[in-house]
Design an enzyme around this catalytic site. Structure first.
Site, PDB file in Angstrom:
ATOM      1  N   CYS A  60       0.833  -1.204   0.000  1.00 53.02           N
ATOM      2  CA  CYS A  60       0.000   0.000   0.000  1.00 53.02           C
ATOM      3  C   CYS A  60       0.875   1.264   0.000  1.00 53.02           C
ATOM      4  CB  CYS A  60      -0.894  -0.002   1.234  1.00 53.02           C
ATOM      5  SG  CYS A  60       0.036   0.150   2.774  1.00 53.02           S
ATOM      6  N   ALA A  63       3.155   1.643   2.905  1.00 55.19           N
ATOM      7  CA  ALA A  63       4.348   0.789   2.775  1.00 55.19           C
ATOM      8  C   ALA A  63       5.400   1.471   1.902  1.00 55.19           C
ATOM      9  CB  ALA A  63       3.972  -0.565   2.185  1.00 55.19           C
ATOM     10  N   ARG A  94      12.317  -4.966   5.897  1.00 56.82           N
ATOM     11  CA  ARG A  94      12.892  -4.705   4.568  1.00 56.82           C
ATOM     12  C   ARG A  94      14.407  -4.857   4.562  1.00 56.82           C
ATOM     13  NH1 ARG A  94      13.468   0.569   1.648  1.00 56.82           N
ATOM     14  NH2 ARG A  94      13.414   0.197  -0.586  1.00 56.82           N
ATOM     15  N   HIS A 192       5.676   6.049  -2.862  1.00 58.64           N
ATOM     16  CA  HIS A 192       6.974   6.591  -3.295  1.00 58.64           C
ATOM     17  C   HIS A 192       6.791   8.024  -3.781  1.00 58.64           C
ATOM     18  CE1 HIS A 192       7.772   2.177  -4.725  1.00 58.64           C
ATOM     19  NE2 HIS A 192       7.936   2.284  -3.422  1.00 58.64           N
TER      20      HIS A 192
END
Ligand code: ICS
Length: 474
Positions: A60, A63, A94, A192
């Protein structure tokens, strides 16, 4: 590739689509295609909403913001603002490694406002304000605080921007609100973009580098130090004579990121997650940007030369020296592993960059990529994928678990490189697997240092005697 034609790939796709109801089939068909290598353009549609009811591997917007762009900046406190789960499950998974002392020079901890029912009903702004003050008091050396909104914050209409603004003024450190609620957009990709925009609006141009400028000042953009990737890529760029003034954002530092408008060139590894800021810095500050690929000796060599071409003869001579130094070492690795991997087939499904970036590294080891796709890539990523993939091989965009399994059944790869959600499914099918997000708890895979580890890991997966003990349902 042997036995793979446009017709065979299209027949395979049609067989997979045949089981869907008509509406779903119509929606999914444009996302599956046979690569047209010569065209250099995308053979599939992408960046569309996932068809409800199918298993998708996507994440999402939160994230993409918390896990990907902001989280790796080491000297900030990153607050997961909302219920506890999003922060907890995105903590440490991550593998974006950091240097420094926890709580003093780096803050790789889970900070959350831990929303309860009353915060949903009455709003969480007050709680956020208290949390920001507590964080500053507990960690006075943190250079700034990011506030990363989870879904409920947007749903109840909290105004984190004004809380952050006042807190920042009164506390004297940057407090950056990021409206990255998970429901926004169709995948982590929008996270992003939102984060890039936030860096543009709150960070860039707010600092200057301490050291004097040189013609070799660059920023390393889109390397998140997964498994230590930055610690392999940065020294390599330094070895050819460049000054890496800032890293976005792996093991990154806020003040260096804030001064990036002063570099001469932006070198971008992950185009998908950070092309936005490269374009902003180009337009606003006239900084050119250049894409490169540090996976496997062939791509590293090409990349170093293309980077060198942007500088003077000193750097170009350094590039040749560095290539001459590492080529024999790389050949030694290839001599060791290629005989064990030659002709083996690999299928890939990862986020938005790695499928096209890692093909060359597999090919250095003699392997062939027979299928490739992304969770959340856009058309410009698929354009860049076409020349890297062998002609007529299957390309899949945001495939369902069913589609991916059926393609694997038809193509019988010797290795699948994808994520944690896929790993155990394929291992139970008797197919060797590497997790290509976290480097499967290994790494680095970037740079010369990374290739040795990559080659060892791929060999370990493909040639493990364990597979003889697994009864494959195929
Ligand atoms: Fe870029 Mo997982 Fe990167 Fe890429 Fe991005 Fe993600 Fe990871 Fe994957 C990523 S930034 S987290 S290279 S480090 S969101 S592995 S696009 S999906 S392929």
């Amino acid at each position: 590739l042997d036995g793979i034609t446009k017709e065979s790939t299209e027949a395979m796709i049609n067989e997979v689509l045949a089981v869907y109801p008509e509406k779903a089939r119509k929606k999914r068909a444009p996302h599956l295609g046979a690569n047209d290598q010569g065209s250099g353009s995308a053979c599939v549609k992408s960046n569309k909403k996932t068809v409800p009811g199918v298993m998708s591997a996507r994440g999402c917007a939160y994230a993409g913001a918390k896990g990907v762009v902001w989280g790796p900046i080491r000297d900030m406190v990153h607050v997961s603002h909302g219920p506890v789960g999003c922060g907890w499950y995105s903590w440490g998974t991550r593998r974006n490694l950091v240097t420094g002392i926890n709580g003093v020079t780096q803050f790789a901890m889970q900070f959350t406002s831990d929303f309860q029912e009353k915060d949903i009903v009455y709003g969480g702004d007050k709680k956020l304000r208290t949390l920001l003050e507590e964080a500053k008091e507990l960690f006075p050396l943190a250079k700034g605080i990011s506030v990363l909104s989870e879904c409920p914050v947007g749903l109840i209409g909290d105004d984190i921007n004004s809380v952050a603004k006042t807190a920042s003024k009164e506390m004297g450190i940057p407090v950056i609100p990021c409206n990255c609620e998970g429901f926004r957009g169709v995948s982590q990709s929008l996270g992003h973009h939102i984060s890039n925009d936030t860096i543009r609006d709150y960070i860039i141009e707010t600092r200057e580098f301490a050291e004097p400028e040189t013609p070799y000042d660059i920023a390393l953009i889109g390397d998140y130090n997964i498994g230590g990737d930055v610690w392999s890529a940065k020294p390599l760029l330094e070895e050819i004579g460049l000054n890496v003034k800032a890293v976005w954002t792996g093991d990154g530092e806020l003040e260096k990121i804030a001064a990036t408008h002063k570099v001469k060139l932006n070198l971008i590894h992950c185009y998908r997650s950070m092309n936005y800021m490269c374009k902003v810095m180009e337009e606003k500050f006239g900084i050119p940007w250049h894409e490169f690929n540090f996976f496997g000796p062939t791509k590293i060599r090409e990349s170093l030369r293309s980077i060198g071409a942007l500088f003077d003869e000193t750097i170009q001579a350094n590039v040749e020296k560095v290539i001459a130094k590492y080529d024999p070492i790389m050949q030694g690795i290839i001599d060791q592993y290629k005989p064990r991997l030659d002709g083996k087939k690999v299928m890939l499904l990862v986020g938005g960059l790695r499928p096209r970036h890692t093909i060359g590294a597999y090919e250095d080891l003699g392997m062939e990529c027979v299928g490739s796709g992304y969770e959340f890539a856009h058309t410009d990523d698929y354009d860049r994928t076409a020349p890297e993939m062998p002609d007529a091989t299957v390309v899949y965009d945001d495939p369902s678990e069913y589609e991916f399994e059926k393609f694997a059944d038809a193509l019988r790869p010797d290795l699948i490189g994808s994520g944690i959600k896929e790993k155990y499914v394929f291992q139970k099918m008797g197919i060797p697997f590497r997790q290509m997000h976290s480097w499967d708890y290994s790494g680095p895979y970037h740079g010369y240092k990374g290739f040795e580890i990559f080659a060892r890991d791929v060999d370990m997966a493909v040639n493990s005697p364990t597979w003889k003990l697994v009864k494959s349902p195929f």
